[in-house]
Design a protein around this motif. Structure first.
Motif, PDB file in Angstrom:
ATOM      1  N   CYS A  27       0.839  -1.210   0.000  1.00 47.71           N
ATOM      2  CA  CYS A  27       0.000   0.000   0.000  1.00 47.71           C
ATOM      3  C   CYS A  27       0.872   1.258   0.000  1.00 47.71           C
ATOM      4  N   VAL A  56       2.321   1.767  -3.470  1.00 46.34           N
ATOM      5  CA  VAL A  56       1.318   2.279  -4.416  1.00 46.34           C
ATOM      6  C   VAL A  56       1.085   3.765  -4.179  1.00 46.34           C
ATOM      7  N   ILE A  57       0.973   4.164  -2.926  1.00 42.43           N
ATOM      8  CA  ILE A  57       0.755   5.575  -2.595  1.00 42.43           C
ATOM      9  C   ILE A  57       1.954   6.415  -3.014  1.00 42.43           C
ATOM     10  N   LYS A  59       1.873   6.743  -6.961  1.00 41.95           N
ATOM     11  CA  LYS A  59       0.816   7.578  -7.533  1.00 41.95           C
ATOM     12  C   LYS A  59       0.728   8.953  -6.893  1.00 41.95           C
ATOM     13  N   HIS A 108      -3.348  11.747  -5.300  1.00 48.76           N
ATOM     14  CA  HIS A 108      -3.973  11.127  -6.466  1.00 48.76           C
ATOM     15  C   HIS A 108      -4.529   9.731  -6.198  1.00 48.76           C
ATOM     16  N   VAL A 109      -4.545   9.311  -4.940  1.00 46.75           N
ATOM     17  CA  VAL A 109      -5.027   7.970  -4.606  1.00 46.75           C
ATOM     18  C   VAL A 109      -6.229   8.071  -3.674  1.00 46.75           C
ATOM     19  N   ASP A 142      -9.321   3.380  -5.110  1.00 43.37           N
ATOM     20  CA  ASP A 142      -8.193   3.075  -5.999  1.00 43.37           C
ATOM     21  C   ASP A 142      -7.217   2.114  -5.327  1.00 43.37           C
ATOM     22  N   LEU A 143      -6.927   2.399  -4.077  1.00 47.93           N
ATOM     23  CA  LEU A 143      -5.973   1.582  -3.340  1.00 47.93           C
ATOM     24  C   LEU A 143      -6.493   0.149  -3.194  1.00 47.93           C
ATOM     25  N   GLU A 175      -6.252  -1.638  -6.470  1.00 48.33           N
ATOM     26  CA  GLU A 175      -4.854  -1.904  -6.810  1.00 48.33           C
ATOM     27  C   GLU A 175      -4.260  -3.061  -6.009  1.00 48.33           C
TER      28      GLU A 175
END
Length: 96
Positions: free
Chosen positions: A45, A48-49, A52, A56-57, A61-62, A65
């Motif tokens: 996580c 990913v944060i 992006k 923008h998350v 979305d998280l 993903e």
């Protein structure tokens, strides 16, 4: 609702009524922490944060993903143990 859906609903209802669903969820939480799954998902996580950008998350979305990786990372031994516990519960309460 087809027969398969009806059976799943009946099983789920029985698990809830008997309190077994909560016990299974707690067992799953414990096993996932023990095997390091929770830490792996937390790190994923964060990655990913970082990729992006926080602005923008969204939570949605998280979740989208990380869900596939989260499912893939659950050890087979944990899946087998849960399935075994569900089967034992159903065998014990075969009146469904």
């Amino acid at each position: 609702m087809n027969k398969d859906s009806q059976m799943r609903a009946a099983i789920n209802q029985k698990l809830i009524e008997m309190g077994e669903r909560e016990r299974l969820k707690e067992l799953l939480r414990t096993k996932l922490v023990e095997c390091g799954w929770k830490d792996q998902m937390k790190a994923h996580c964060k990655d990913v944060i970082r990729e992006k950008g926080l602005e923008h998350v969204t939570v949605e979305d998280l979740v989208t993903e990380v869900t596939p990786k989260g499912r893939a990372l659950v050890p087979d031994s944990v899946k087998k143990e849960l399935l075994q516990r569900i089967r034992a519960f159903l065998a014990q309460h075969a009146t469904l």
